[in-house]
Design a protein around this motif. Structure first.
Motif, PDB file in Angstrom:
ATOM      1  N   GLU A 132       0.830  -1.202   0.000  1.00  0.00           N
ATOM      2  CA  GLU A 132       0.000   0.000   0.000  1.00  0.00           C
ATOM      3  C   GLU A 132       0.865   1.253   0.000  1.00  0.00           C
ATOM      4  O   GLU A 132       0.566   2.243  -0.677  1.00  0.00           O
ATOM      5  CB  GLU A 132      -0.934   0.000   1.213  1.00  0.00           C
ATOM      6  N   LEU A 133       1.933   1.225   0.776  1.00  0.00           N
ATOM      7  CA  LEU A 133       2.831   2.375   0.824  1.00  0.00           C
ATOM      8  C   LEU A 133       3.523   2.591  -0.514  1.00  0.00           C
ATOM      9  O   LEU A 133       3.604   3.713  -1.030  1.00  0.00           O
ATOM     10  CB  LEU A 133       3.892   2.173   1.920  1.00  0.00           C
ATOM     11  N   VAL A 134       4.027   1.500  -1.079  1.00  0.00           N
ATOM     12  CA  VAL A 134       4.789   1.591  -2.319  1.00  0.00           C
ATOM     13  C   VAL A 134       3.908   2.084  -3.471  1.00  0.00           C
ATOM     14  O   VAL A 134       4.375   2.810  -4.369  1.00  0.00           O
ATOM     15  CB  VAL A 134       5.424   0.222  -2.661  1.00  0.00           C
ATOM     16  N   SER A 135       2.636   1.727  -3.441  1.00  0.00           N
ATOM     17  CA  SER A 135       1.730   2.100  -4.534  1.00  0.00           C
ATOM     18  C   SER A 135       1.357   3.576  -4.532  1.00  0.00           C
ATOM     19  O   SER A 135       0.810   4.085  -5.512  1.00  0.00           O
ATOM     20  CB  SER A 135       0.457   1.248  -4.475  1.00  0.00           C
ATOM     21  N   ARG A 136       1.652   4.292  -3.439  1.00  0.00           N
ATOM     22  CA  ARG A 136       1.275   5.695  -3.333  1.00  0.00           C
ATOM     23  C   ARG A 136       2.130   6.561  -4.258  1.00  0.00           C
ATOM     24  O   ARG A 136       3.355   6.411  -4.321  1.00  0.00           O
ATOM     25  CB  ARG A 136       1.457   6.181  -1.895  1.00  0.00           C
ATOM     26  N   ASN A 137       1.461   7.481  -4.922  1.00  0.00           N
ATOM     27  CA  ASN A 137       2.177   8.462  -5.723  1.00  0.00           C
ATOM     28  C   ASN A 137       2.920   9.429  -4.821  1.00  0.00           C
ATOM     29  O   ASN A 137       3.993   9.927  -5.150  1.00  0.00           O
ATOM     30  CB  ASN A 137       1.193   9.208  -6.635  1.00  0.00           C
ATOM     31  N   ASP A 138       2.321   9.684  -3.658  1.00  0.00           N
ATOM     32  CA  ASP A 138       2.948  10.541  -2.645  1.00  0.00           C
ATOM     33  C   ASP A 138       2.789   9.840  -1.310  1.00  0.00           C
ATOM     34  O   ASP A 138       1.686   9.732  -0.780  1.00  0.00           O
ATOM     35  CB  ASP A 138       2.280  11.912  -2.610  1.00  0.00           C
ATOM     36  N   VAL A 139       3.896   9.335  -0.786  1.00  0.00           N
ATOM     37  CA  VAL A 139       3.831   8.527   0.433  1.00  0.00           C
ATOM     38  C   VAL A 139       3.318   9.325   1.623  1.00  0.00           C
ATOM     39  O   VAL A 139       2.773   8.777   2.581  1.00  0.00           O
ATOM     40  CB  VAL A 139       5.233   7.926   0.739  1.00  0.00           C
ATOM     41  N   SER A 140       3.443  10.670   1.559  1.00  0.00           N
ATOM     42  CA  SER A 140       2.986  11.500   2.686  1.00  0.00           C
ATOM     43  C   SER A 140       1.463  11.508   2.798  1.00  0.00           C
ATOM     44  O   SER A 140       0.916  11.942   3.817  1.00  0.00           O
ATOM     45  CB  SER A 140       3.514  12.927   2.549  1.00  0.00           C
ATOM     46  N   SER A 141       0.773  11.045   1.764  1.00  0.00           N
ATOM     47  CA  SER A 141      -0.702  11.003   1.806  1.00  0.00           C
ATOM     48  C   SER A 141      -1.220   9.774   2.548  1.00  0.00           C
ATOM     49  O   SER A 141      -2.424   9.654   2.794  1.00  0.00           O
ATOM     50  CB  SER A 141      -1.269  11.024   0.382  1.00  0.00           C
ATOM     51  N   TYR A 142      -0.323   8.860   2.886  1.00  0.00           N
ATOM     52  CA  TYR A 142      -0.739   7.627   3.579  1.00  0.00           C
ATOM     53  C   TYR A 142      -1.152   7.964   5.009  1.00  0.00           C
ATOM     54  O   TYR A 142      -0.472   8.711   5.719  1.00  0.00           O
ATOM     55  CB  TYR A 142       0.409   6.627   3.587  1.00  0.00           C
ATOM     56  N   ARG A 143      -2.270   7.435   5.423  1.00  0.00           N
ATOM     57  CA  ARG A 143      -2.782   7.668   6.780  1.00  0.00           C
ATOM     58  C   ARG A 143      -2.800   6.357   7.565  1.00  0.00           C
ATOM     59  O   ARG A 143      -3.363   5.355   7.117  1.00  0.00           O
ATOM     60  CB  ARG A 143      -4.183   8.266   6.732  1.00  0.00           C
ATOM     61  N   LEU A 144      -2.177   6.430   8.738  1.00  0.00           N
ATOM     62  CA  LEU A 144      -2.082   5.246   9.603  1.00  0.00           C
ATOM     63  C   LEU A 144      -3.215   5.274  10.615  1.00  0.00           C
ATOM     64  O   LEU A 144      -3.455   6.293  11.280  1.00  0.00           O
ATOM     65  CB  LEU A 144      -0.730   5.235  10.331  1.00  0.00           C
ATOM     66  N   THR A 145      -3.915   4.166  10.769  1.00  0.00           N
ATOM     67  CA  THR A 145      -5.004   4.054  11.740  1.00  0.00           C
ATOM     68  C   THR A 145      -4.547   3.197  12.909  1.00  0.00           C
ATOM     69  O   THR A 145      -4.042   2.079  12.718  1.00  0.00           O
ATOM     70  CB  THR A 145      -6.249   3.424  11.098  1.00  0.00           C
ATOM     71  N   THR A 146      -4.684   3.715  14.116  1.00  0.00           N
ATOM     72  CA  THR A 146      -4.284   2.968  15.318  1.00  0.00           C
ATOM     73  C   THR A 146      -5.511   2.638  16.152  1.00  0.00           C
ATOM     74  O   THR A 146      -6.525   3.341  16.127  1.00  0.00           O
ATOM     75  CB  THR A 146      -3.299   3.783  16.170  1.00  0.00           C
ATOM     76  N   LYS A 147      -5.389   1.560  16.905  1.00  0.00           N
ATOM     77  CA  LYS A 147      -6.425   1.170  17.860  1.00  0.00           C
ATOM     78  C   LYS A 147      -5.828   1.206  19.258  1.00  0.00           C
ATOM     79  O   LYS A 147      -4.714   0.745  19.470  1.00  0.00           O
ATOM     80  CB  LYS A 147      -6.940  -0.233  17.544  1.00  0.00           C
ATOM     81  N   GLU A 148      -6.590   1.748  20.200  1.00  0.00           N
ATOM     82  CA  GLU A 148      -6.094   1.885  21.566  1.00  0.00           C
ATOM     83  C   GLU A 148      -7.024   1.167  22.533  1.00  0.00           C
ATOM     84  O   GLU A 148      -8.236   1.114  22.329  1.00  0.00           O
ATOM     85  CB  GLU A 148      -5.977   3.356  21.956  1.00  0.00           C
ATOM     86  N   GLU A 149      -6.414   0.620  23.605  1.00  0.00           N
ATOM     87  CA  GLU A 149      -7.189  -0.023  24.663  1.00  0.00           C
ATOM     88  C   GLU A 149      -6.361  -0.026  25.944  1.00  0.00           C
ATOM     89  O   GLU A 149      -5.133   0.054  25.899  1.00  0.00           O
ATOM     90  CB  GLU A 149      -7.568  -1.445  24.265  1.00  0.00           C
ATOM     91  N   PRO A 150      -7.028  -0.086  27.106  1.00  0.00           N
ATOM     92  CA  PRO A 150      -6.278  -0.112  28.379  1.00  0.00           C
ATOM     93  C   PRO A 150      -5.406  -1.369  28.453  1.00  0.00           C
ATOM     94  O   PRO A 150      -5.760  -2.421  27.919  1.00  0.00           O
ATOM     95  CB  PRO A 150      -7.385  -0.139  29.440  1.00  0.00           C
TER      96      PRO A 150
END
Length: 682
Positions: A132-150
């Protein structure tokens, strides 16, 4: 005016990760992240079959801010080599990361990676797919989604789905123990442990100090150097034997060196050395280099084998141990796979100093080794590391006059056996070292007084000894602080002992020679074999053995009279048994050139042979002792008497055998006959 925002294609991820030289270096980058996170332990679980790699540590973990920095590609706020102190965990570490390559390293191993990290009672989980990263024309447009829990857990876990090539190459690499050892011992830090689990077994890092106990019987020297002390120390048999000044003259880095040099007495001795110290490309032994406590995969900076073209006595190629370079200087740089320095003034100086250190250690060590060899060229080896701390006092303790200890005189060995005739012996060379009460090396030639059998000598050269004897050598040193110290050496000069061989089998009849001898005289060879078996039996068979030994004299002399008539007087009368033995001994003793030839054939030195034949009556005395029928008053024969009798019988049998089968008739024809014995006939 046109505003242009630079773009970076996702291909940069692939290109940068590909610059990481090998999968092993990538693995090392990931464990360095655990080290920088102040983990005490990291577990690497490699499942080759299912192509999964899990790296789990118990470090401080990451928060959202740290994760953002992780994704700032090829950038890092870390300063390489800087000491960071974690007060909560009471740990000090040299910073390992600085290039921002830790994140890229995972993409060398796989495409799909998941992180789970725990920090401040919170677990953050996120997944990144390389494609997914490599396929980006501009890698800065990639958005990382995180999940949080106690969470109450600690540390970070990375789940990597291995690519087939990665799995195959890791499996090939880990098929060799030497490579596994280097992975789990990638850090010189007893507070950081690496565990590796594969489909073939489990492994864990070992204490680096354990190397001092490897193959103790084959150890020659323990060698240390610290740039703080500017001194190279050589230890032999646990004693300081030599110190050599060496100054690196620069404050930009520190050097700490600990080595063990070996001298293997057997071709397979190397098998006892941990494979951690086997070079990857040719299995030669090598010290390991650690920079700021991380393994530097370089085998040329300190290559002991480069001196192999010299004779073995002029080099120390069998070296293992650790070379530690400590530096936080900005010029401390190396290539991406950490196998070579980036060339600059600092790294050039390090290379230059290590090469010089290697040369000094080789030259001084080989010179000490040469001096330690005994008169037969043998070298005694043993545990080299000093167990007693007083043997390696620091310069500071010497300078301030503290920690005074009794002076020490250290011998190669306290009892030494030598074969006669011996060579001249330099008695001073029997000392390995001498240390005064301040820990300073004593000049052996100037400050040590030597006594031989309680008599003071001014020339410490002991003359050649030609007869069996024992010499008591006392070494005396008067220390200005702690007084007189004496060390005693016992020199035992003995006849050499080879074995008499009958029909190719070794027996207990000893020959005062450096080589074995095979008997050919009929019946005598069989008798020797049978007596050997009887001698090994439990019980007292001394009288039976004595009678058989008398037969060896009789058979040997009789066979010689029958087969070698040119040795005896021309008259047809034969010698009696005892007279023939006496004649044969006198015949050999009377002819110098014959003795020389016998000496050459048997390996018995000329002097020893001359002494053995004097007086001829000594052989007759042994024959009489074995003739029990003429000595009925004797209650028994002692073990010592039987051994003396066997020695004489064995020597006589060999002398007869040599005359029969190995001495040319040309030599016999030049021999004179002892006429004074010709009247002793039947």
């Amino acid at each position: 005016m046109v505003s242009v925002r630079p773009k970076v294609s996702g291909n940069i991820i692939s290109e940068l990760s590909d610059k990481i030289h090998s999968y092993i270096i990538a693995l090392n980058e990931l464990t360095k992240n655990s080290y920088d996170a102040f983990a005490n332990e990291v577990n690497i679980d490699l499942d080759i079959i299912n192509k999964k790699l899990i790296i789990k540590d118990d470090g401080c973990g990451m928060n959202n801010q740290t994760i953002k920095k992780l994704f700032h590609i090829s950038s890092s706020e870390k300063k390489y080599g800087k000491i960071i102190h974690n007060k909560e965990r009471n740990l000090k570490r040299y910073t390992q990361g600085s290039k921002g390559l830790g994140f890229l390293s995972v993409f060398k191993l796989g495409n799909n990676i998941t992180w789970e990290t725990n920090n401040s009672n919170k677990k953050i989980k996120f997944t990144v797919n390389k494609n997914e990263l490599v396929s980006r024309n501009d890698v800065s447009s990639y958005r990382l989604t995180t999940k949080e829990e106690p969470s109450t857990e600690k540390g970070t876990t990375i789940f990597i789905e291995l690519e087939k090539d990665s799995a195959d190459q890791l499996e090939d690499y880990l098929a060799q123990e030497k490579n596994i050892k280097k992975i789990i011992n990638a850090f010189y830090d007893k507070q950081f442990k690496i565990n590796l689990k594969t489909n073939h077994g489990s492994y864990e890092s070992e204490m680096h100090s354990n190397f001092k106990n490897i193959a103790p019987n084959d150890q020659l020297f323990y060698i240390t150097f610290s740039s703080k002390k500017s001194e190279i120390y050589f230890f032999y048999m646990g004693n300081l034997i030599k110190s050599v000044p060496f100054n690196i003259n620069i404050d930009a880095y520190e050097l700490e060196i600990e080595l063990i040099a070996f001298s293997f007495s057997r071709s397979h001795g190397k098998k006892n050395i941990s494979q951690l110290f086997y070079r990857e490309h040719d299995d030669a032994l090598t010290p390991l280099i650690y920079i700021n406590n991380n393994l530097f995969h370089n085998y040329t900076l300190f290559d002991a084998s480069q001196f192999r073209q010299k004779r073995s006595g002029e080099s120390l190629p069998q070296l293992i141990g650790y070379i530690r370079i400590i530096s936080s200087h900005s010029l401390m740089e190396f290539n991406s796979d950490r196998t070579q320095f980036v060339q600059n003034s600092l790294t050039f100086d390090i290379e230059k100093k290590l090469k010089k250190l290697n040369q000094i250690i080789q030259d001084v060590g080989s010179e000490i080794k040469k001096n330690l060899k005994d008169q037969d060229g043998k070298l005694i080896t043993g545990a080299a590391y000093p167990q007693n701390k007083q043997k390696s006092l620091s310069k500071k303790s010497v300078e301030n006059g503290s920690h005074l200890q009794p002076a020490q005189l250290n011998l190669k060995q306290k009892i030494k056996k030598l074969c006669i005739p011996s060579k001249q012996i330099d008695l001073i060379k029997e000392l390995t070292s001498a240390i005064n009460s301040k820990g300073e090396l004593i000049d052996l030639n100037k400050d040590i007084q030597v006594e031989v059998d309680n008599e003071k000598v001014f020339n410490p050269i002991l003359e050649s000894q030609e007869k069996p004897c024992e010499k008591k050598i006392c070494y005396i040193y008067n220390d200005c602080e702690t007084g007189k110290v004496v060390q005693t050496l016992i020199l035992k000069f003995e006849l050499p002992e080879a074995q008499i061989i009958a029909k190719g089998k070794k027996v207990l009849f000893h020959l005062p020679s450096t080589k074995d001898y095979s008997i050919k005289i009929p019946y005598v060879a069989n008798l020797i074999l049978q007596l050997e078996k009887l001698h090994k039996q439990k019980g007292d068979y001394n009288e039976t053995i004595a009678c058989a030994l008398r037969s060896i004299f009789e058979l040997s002399s009789d066979y010689l009279q029958n087969q070698k008539r040119n040795i005896f007087p021309k008259s047809g009368d034969r010698f009696s048994f005892e007279a023939s033995v006496e004649y044969i001994i006198s015949y050999i003793q009377s002819n110098k050139h014959l003795k020389t030839e016998i000496s050459k054939i048997t390996g018995i030195t000329f002097t020893t042979l001359t002494n053995l034949l004097q007086p001829p009556d000594s052989f007759l005395d042994m024959i009489k002792k074995a003739h029990l029928g003429a000595h009925k008053s004797m209650a028994f024969l002692t073990d010592s008497e039987v051994k003396d009798l066997a020695k004489k019988a064995g020597i006589f049998a060999i002398l007869s055998d040599v005359l029969l089968y190995n001495v040319d008739d040309d030599i016999i024809s030049k021999c004179k006959k002892p006429e004074q014995l010709t009247n002793k006939r039947k």
